[in-house]
Scaffold this motif. Sequence first.
Motif, PDB file in Angstrom:
ATOM      1  N   ASN A 123       0.829  -1.202   0.000  1.00  0.00           N
ATOM      2  CA  ASN A 123       0.000   0.000   0.000  1.00  0.00           C
ATOM      3  C   ASN A 123       0.869   1.258   0.000  1.00  0.00           C
ATOM      4  O   ASN A 123       0.587   2.217  -0.709  1.00  0.00           O
ATOM      5  N   ASN A 155       3.828   1.586  -1.211  1.00  0.00           N
ATOM      6  CA  ASN A 155       4.508   1.707  -2.510  1.00  0.00           C
ATOM      7  C   ASN A 155       3.546   2.075  -3.631  1.00  0.00           C
ATOM      8  O   ASN A 155       3.976   2.473  -4.712  1.00  0.00           O
ATOM      9  N   GLN A 156       2.253   1.867  -3.396  1.00  0.00           N
ATOM     10  CA  GLN A 156       1.216   2.084  -4.408  1.00  0.00           C
ATOM     11  C   GLN A 156       1.473   1.209  -5.616  1.00  0.00           C
ATOM     12  O   GLN A 156       1.582   0.018  -5.471  1.00  0.00           O
ATOM     13  N   GLY A 157       1.568   1.748  -6.790  1.00  0.00           N
ATOM     14  CA  GLY A 157       1.797   0.945  -7.987  1.00  0.00           C
ATOM     15  C   GLY A 157       0.538   0.767  -8.802  1.00  0.00           C
ATOM     16  O   GLY A 157      -0.581   0.991  -8.340  1.00  0.00           O
ATOM     17  N   THR A 161      -7.026  -1.966  -8.659  1.00  0.00           N
ATOM     18  CA  THR A 161      -6.109  -0.973  -8.104  1.00  0.00           C
ATOM     19  C   THR A 161      -5.967  -1.193  -6.599  1.00  0.00           C
ATOM     20  O   THR A 161      -6.744  -1.944  -5.990  1.00  0.00           O
ATOM     21  N   ILE A 162      -5.015  -0.509  -6.007  1.00  0.00           N
ATOM     22  CA  ILE A 162      -4.843  -0.537  -4.553  1.00  0.00           C
ATOM     23  C   ILE A 162      -6.147  -0.079  -3.879  1.00  0.00           C
ATOM     24  O   ILE A 162      -6.604  -0.692  -2.918  1.00  0.00           O
ATOM     25  N   GLU A 163      -6.734   0.976  -4.405  1.00  0.00           N
ATOM     26  CA  GLU A 163      -7.950   1.532  -3.815  1.00  0.00           C
ATOM     27  C   GLU A 163      -9.100   0.528  -3.862  1.00  0.00           C
ATOM     28  O   GLU A 163      -9.852   0.385  -2.899  1.00  0.00           O
ATOM     29  N   GLU A 223      -8.546  -2.270  -1.449  1.00  0.00           N
ATOM     30  CA  GLU A 223      -8.763  -1.794  -0.075  1.00  0.00           C
ATOM     31  C   GLU A 223     -10.238  -1.714   0.296  1.00  0.00           C
ATOM     32  O   GLU A 223     -10.590  -1.786   1.479  1.00  0.00           O
ATOM     33  N   VAL A 272      -2.258  -6.708  -7.342  1.00  0.00           N
ATOM     34  CA  VAL A 272      -2.058  -6.214  -5.976  1.00  0.00           C
ATOM     35  C   VAL A 272      -1.922  -7.396  -5.015  1.00  0.00           C
ATOM     36  O   VAL A 272      -1.005  -7.436  -4.184  1.00  0.00           O
TER      37      VAL A 272
END
Length: 158
Positions: free
Chosen positions: A21, A23-25, A33-35, A38, A82
């Motif tokens: 999280n 590092n994002q990416g 996506t990360i979002e 999550e 992810v």
Amino acid sequence: MTRKPHDIPKALVWEAWLHVNANQGAAGIDAETIERFEMKLGDNLYKLWNRMSSGSYFPPAVKAVPIPKKSGGVRILGIPTVADRIAQTAVKMWLEPQLDPLFRDDSYGYRPGKSALAAIAVTRRRCWDYDWVVEFDIRGLLDTASYCPHGHEVGLNS
């Protein structure tokens, strides 16, 4: 309660998530996506932990993204999902403290606290300590180098 074949602490998967999280990416082949990961974080991390600890986790395909080279042409960058980045990070966090002490001090590649600059600094210092030089061309070395399980260096193409 059924015991899992692989004892993977849930806290390790959580800590791996924190690293990923931070590092994002970009999203992987699944476009998650990360979002978006999550949004169902608890479920996603539990599912990942469950698969890893039961031995049923298999990494999905990696998204291939062409990146332009300064010299022209492109190189392909592989972007894992992810969830796979979390799994890879968890495995790294578990294995690295166990395996790193087994490496020689002069091994600098992909090790914590080591870098190419540190390797160059040691090389420069040693240039003053020895009056001989070994030179060889390393292009394609990893394509043809052999490994001996006893820790001895083995010649190329052997």
